[in-house]
Design an enzyme around this catalytic site. Structure first.
Site, short mmCIF file in Angstrom:
data_model
loop_
_atom_site.label_atom_id
_atom_site.label_comp_id
_atom_site.label_asym_id
_atom_site.label_seq_id
_atom_site.Cartn_x
_atom_site.Cartn_y
_atom_site.Cartn_z
N GLY A 114 0.60 -1.32 0.48
CA GLY A 114 0.02 -0.27 -0.12
C GLY A 114 0.96 1.32 0.10
O GLY A 114 0.67 2.63 0.15
N ASN B 225 7.84 4.69 0.15
CA ASN B 225 7.88 5.69 -0.10
C ASN B 225 6.75 6.68 0.21
O ASN B 225 5.62 6.12 0.58
CB ASN B 225 8.06 6.08 -1.07
CG ASN B 225 6.35 4.69 -2.66
OD1 ASN B 225 6.63 3.53 -2.18
ND2 ASN B 225 5.76 5.67 -2.63
N TRP C 288 12.70 -6.42 -3.98
CA TRP C 288 12.01 -7.13 -3.01
C TRP C 288 13.32 -7.80 -2.70
O TRP C 288 13.77 -8.43 -1.67
CB TRP C 288 11.01 -6.66 -3.03
CG TRP C 288 10.68 -7.77 -3.90
CD1 TRP C 288 9.93 -7.77 -4.58
CD2 TRP C 288 10.52 -9.22 -3.72
NE1 TRP C 288 8.95 -8.39 -5.27
CE2 TRP C 288 9.76 -9.72 -4.74
CE3 TRP C 288 11.06 -10.68 -2.91
CZ2 TRP C 288 9.60 -10.96 -5.23
CZ3 TRP C 288 10.82 -12.32 -3.22
CH2 TRP C 288 10.08 -11.97 -4.12
N VAL D 167 6.53 -7.35 -13.03
CA VAL D 167 8.22 -7.47 -13.58
C VAL D 167 7.60 -7.29 -15.66
O VAL D 167 8.80 -7.37 -15.97
CB VAL D 167 9.06 -8.07 -12.66
CG1 VAL D 167 9.46 -7.75 -11.51
CG2 VAL D 167 8.75 -9.55 -13.40
N ASP E 266 10.28 7.36 -6.19
CA ASP E 266 9.42 5.44 -5.82
C ASP E 266 10.70 4.90 -5.34
O ASP E 266 10.54 3.92 -5.30
CB ASP E 266 8.48 5.22 -6.59
CG ASP E 266 7.93 3.52 -6.47
OD1 ASP E 266 6.90 3.57 -4.83
OD2 ASP E 266 7.52 3.74 -7.40
#
Length: 560
Positions: A185, A253, A390, A532, A303
């Site tokens: 989120g 972010n 990540w 991705v 971001d």
């Protein structure tokens, strides 16, 4: 770039003594990052550089759930492997042979129940403790299953996904008698938080909001009511230091991602802005109270989340042993802090192509900020996909090095100034990925000395690297690529010394464990396309295959 560190690296810590803190795993792999210190380092050395050429599959398990590949880190406890697929299908396997012991099919969310990113099918891991298996769901529930049978024991809703547009994709962190989870989120009109539940019952223990509410310290760093929809979700898995009883987490972010006109109260970019987004925070494990914070990117306009893994280590700095943490944000800036106090100790930058800043001062301040401007199209490197995604880096106490997969991709951005709609995407820009200019290889797996901030070696790769890294006491480093190759490098030199074609691209996280004295290296195989796919399309000749398979490797009897 200047580095605050000088030549202060002591000799690599010996295998028999990892200093005050031991983050290595052994027979078990009990946590998402291996241990609660997030090293992704196995102390097992049966498999090493001298015999790895004999490494071969010992067993292979197909999950049958081929939506969005296999992104998780398998967990092994007492000879049982626990695995979760992208659609939250949970398996318990005999870790010696891959035989299914039980399976739990979590029901998919009803159409329209969730909004935003929570509609994306992805689950990156689970955790095990107190006789229970814990995982989060895309409809924002935290679920506990009986460890022996897979039967559901409790199920609690963390939030209303239709309102917040958020879900849970990360592995929970088990800390003492609590299980702690964040939620995605960060790119939504939503106020992010961490939540701790009592592990045995699912009862709420505490909740810490990334963005301070009205009247709370730090709220003044938000303009007007922008804090109500300011993002900041801590969407990956944190770390824990039992000796200090502190939980460490990276936060997301600020929203909107690329336009700050509604949220930044000051034009002074050197000041902390939009706390506690784009930060590393230390929370008291029992209460969730904020002990300290360090904001890595004030007024983040690129971001560049700080949501990634936090690696805890004890190392000598300028002749003194320090309790440290190392943390890389999406930007590729890697900060080294004192984890007791949050004191800044050093920073280094890992991407080879970078234009969002010109550098960093010796006290960690950003220099030469190149910001996206509303209505203007411009390229920024690295892209919002991150210099690292990540997927986690690894740390070896034998070499003293961090191992990180880095991507050289840029993106064209054109910000807008649209107002937020609660629970909906709040990025305020289109995003057009493009390869970094003037290159042949668009990623590299690097070994970095976190104390000197120097790169020791680099292994180049033609496309992108989006799998986590595993380091072992056999002085090996493992990762996988999107073409399906699972590879091993020499941890000290970066030389490639072994590979195996698994048949599908790698997006998840390899790990190591042992059963009956036999060491295994296990890797998930199966590529994620949903988030991705834009990166893959940069390379027309890249053939990516989906799948959802665990391949467990071991040495034959004669080679051990």
């Amino acid at each position: 770039m200047k580095h605050i560190f000088r030549a202060t690296l002591a000799c690599a810590l010996s295998y028999s003594g990892y200093g005050q803190t031991d983050g290595a795993t052994r027979a078990d792999w009990p946590h998402y990052g291996g241990s609660q210190l997030s090293w992704r380092f196995s102390a097992l050395d049966q498999i090493n550089a001298s015999n790895i050429k004999a490494l071969a599959p010992a067993w292979i398990f197909q999950t049958g759930d081929y939506a969005e590949g296999l992104q998780a880190t398998p967990i092994v406890v007492d000879g049982v492997m626990y695995l979760i697929t992208a659609r939250a299908q949970v398996f318990a396997l005999d870790a010696s042979n891959g035989k299914v012991l039980w399976q739990h099919l979590y029901p998919p969310p009803r159409p329209g129940v969730a909004g935003g990113l929570s509609e994306v099918q992805e689950s990156r891991g689970l955790t095990v403790g107190f006789g229970l298996v814990f995982f989060g769901s895309s409809d924002n529930h935290l679920v506990a299953l009986d460890q022996k049978t897979g039967r559901e024991v409790w199920n609690v809703a963390a939030d209303d996904p239709k309102q917040c547009g958020c879900g849970i994709s990360a592995a929970p962190l088990l800390v003492k008698d609590k299980v702690i989870i964040g939620g995605n989120g960060g790119d939504q009109a939503h106020r992010g938080y961490l939540t701790a539940f009592y592990a045995k019952t699912g009862r709420l223990a505490w909740r810490w909001y990334v963005i301070p509410g009205a009247g709370e310290k730090g709220n003044e760093t938000w303009k007007g009511d922008s804090w109500k929809f300011g993002g900041g979700a801590p969407w990956m898995t944190g770390s824990y230091d039992p000796a200090l009883n502190l939980v460490y987490w990276g936060t997301g972010n600020a929203a909107s991602d690329f336009y700050d006109g509604a949220r930044a109260p000051s034009a002074d970019k050197s000041k902390e802005t939009n706390l506690y987004t784009a930060s590393v925070v230390a929370l008291e494990a029992d209460t969730g109270k904020l002990r300290w914070h360090y904001q890595e990117v004030p007024d983040d306009l690129w971001d560049f989340d700080s949501s990634y893994e936090v690696i805890l280590m004890d190392r000598e700095v300028r002749g003194r042993m320090r309790q440290l943490l190392a943390h890389m944000s999406k930007s590729g800036l890697t900060f080294v802090l004192d984890r007791t106090t949050g004191e800044f100790l050093g920073v280094f930058s890992v991407p080879e192509v970078r234009n969002w800043i010109s550098g960093v001062t010796e006290d960690g301040k950003l220099v030469g900020r190149n910001e996206p401007k509303p209505g203007q199209l411009a390229d920024f490197c690295p892209s919002p996909a991150g210099a690292k995604s990540w997927n986690s880096m690894a740390y070896s106490p034998r070499t003293g090095l961090l191992y990180a997969p880095i991507n050289e991709v840029c993106a064209a951005l054109r910000p807008t100034d649209e107002a937020p709609q609660e629970g909906h995407s709040f990025m305020n820009s289109s995003m057009d990925f493009k390869p970094a200019p003037g290159r042949v290889n668009y990623s590299h797996l690097d070994a970095w000395d976190p104390i000197s901030g120097k790169r020791v070696w680099s292994y180049p790769y033609k496309y992108i690297l989006l799998a986590s890294v595993l380091a072992t006491a056999g002085d090996l480093v493992f990762t996988g690529d999107p073409e399906g190759d699972f590879i091993a490098l020499n941890a000290r030199t970066g030389d490639k010394i072994w590979s195996y074609q698994t048949g599908a691209g790698h997006r998840g996280s390899a790990m190591s464990y042992s059963v009956g004295g036999r060491q295994f290296i296990a890797t998930p195989s199966g590529w994620q396309m949903g988030l991705v796919g834009g990166l893959v399309r940069l390379f027309p000749d890249l053939q990516v295959r989906g799948g959802s398979t665990v391949v467990a490797f071991a040495l034959p009897e004669a080679a051990r």
